[in-house]
Design a protein around this motif. Structure first.
Motif, mmCIF file in Angstrom:
data_model
loop_
_atom_site.group_PDB
_atom_site.id
_atom_site.type_symbol
_atom_site.label_atom_id
_atom_site.label_comp_id
_atom_site.label_asym_id
_atom_site.label_seq_id
_atom_site.Cartn_x
_atom_site.Cartn_y
_atom_site.Cartn_z
ATOM 1 N N THR A 197 16.606 76.332 -118.691
ATOM 2 C CA THR A 197 16.061 76.498 -117.354
ATOM 3 C C THR A 197 14.581 76.850 -117.421
ATOM 4 N N SER A 198 13.955 76.898 -116.272
ATOM 5 C CA SER A 198 12.542 77.264 -116.227
ATOM 6 C C SER A 198 12.325 78.698 -116.696
ATOM 7 N N GLY A 199 13.366 79.508 -116.578
ATOM 8 C CA GLY A 199 13.274 80.891 -117.022
ATOM 9 C C GLY A 199 13.625 81.107 -118.474
ATOM 10 N N GLY A 200 14.054 80.034 -119.131
ATOM 11 C CA GLY A 200 14.357 80.129 -120.553
ATOM 12 C C GLY A 200 15.820 80.306 -120.900
ATOM 13 N N SER A 201 16.712 80.329 -119.927
ATOM 14 C CA SER A 201 18.139 80.419 -120.225
ATOM 15 C C SER A 201 18.617 79.089 -120.787
ATOM 16 N N THR A 202 19.490 79.168 -121.781
ATOM 17 C CA THR A 202 19.935 77.962 -122.465
ATOM 18 C C THR A 202 21.452 77.837 -122.460
ATOM 19 N N ASN A 203 21.924 76.606 -122.566
ATOM 20 C CA ASN A 203 23.332 76.377 -122.833
ATOM 21 C C ASN A 203 23.450 75.158 -123.733
ATOM 22 N N TYR A 204 24.508 75.164 -124.548
ATOM 23 C CA TYR A 204 24.697 74.136 -125.565
ATOM 24 C C TYR A 204 26.115 73.586 -125.540
ATOM 25 N N ALA A 205 26.242 72.347 -125.960
ATOM 26 C CA ALA A 205 27.575 71.807 -126.201
ATOM 27 C C ALA A 205 28.180 72.556 -127.382
ATOM 28 N N ASP A 206 29.488 72.766 -127.341
ATOM 29 C CA ASP A 206 30.152 73.500 -128.415
ATOM 30 C C ASP A 206 29.907 72.854 -129.780
ATOM 31 N N SER A 207 29.805 71.549 -129.797
ATOM 32 C CA SER A 207 29.671 70.829 -131.064
ATOM 33 C C SER A 207 28.331 71.055 -131.763
ATOM 34 N N VAL A 208 27.345 71.599 -131.048
ATOM 35 C CA VAL A 208 26.024 71.785 -131.659
ATOM 36 C C VAL A 208 25.604 73.251 -131.722
ATOM 37 N N LYS A 209 26.413 74.131 -131.176
ATOM 38 C CA LYS A 209 26.066 75.556 -131.194
ATOM 39 C C LYS A 209 25.874 76.044 -132.622
ATOM 40 N N GLY A 210 24.792 76.803 -132.816
ATOM 41 C CA GLY A 210 24.496 77.324 -134.140
ATOM 42 C C GLY A 210 23.716 76.367 -135.019
#
Length: 122
Positions: free
Chosen positions: A52-65
């Motif tokens: 987001t513009s504020g820097g919050s992130t989310n990832y697909a489970d397959s790429v986390k880490g």
């Protein structure tokens, strides 16, 4: 009115790393969320990561880490650092952003990049 230019794709061996970049230009008033999607051959396009513009992130489970998304607001650019790449990461990667234009700053539209190929193979 808006261009998204992607770079950084290529061929890499399993376990290797790549860094994708996507720079937005044009009559931009504001950029909200920025993200990366991918589409493998014969499969549907899927979300990889979003910020987001504020820097919050989310990832697909397959790429986390393994993958990290970041952005430079001064450059209107989003990055995707991809580490420990696997053959199943092979796909065309697309940048996606929510942008409002100077001529209508209250309206956000989705814009897509042209796609960059990432191939993970030995």
């Amino acid at each position: 009115q808006v261009q998204l230019v992607e770079s950084g794709g290529g061929l890499v061996q399993p376990g290797g790393s790549l860094r994708l970049s996507c720079a937005a230009s044009g009559s931009i008033f504001r950029i909200n969320a920025m993200g990366w999607y991918r589409q493998a051959l014969g499969k549907q396009r899927e979300l990889v990561a979003r910020i987001t513009s504020g820097g919050s992130t989310n990832y697909a489970d397959s790429v986390k880490g393994r993958f990290t998304i970041s952005r430079d607001n001064a450059k209107n650019t989003v990055y995707l650092q991809m580490n420990s790449l696997k053959p199943e990461d092979t796909a065309v990667y697309y940048c996606n952003t929510d942008i409002s234009l100077i001529i209508r700053p209250w309206v956000y539209d989705h814009y897509w990049g042209q796609g960059t190929q990432v191939t993970v193979s030995s």
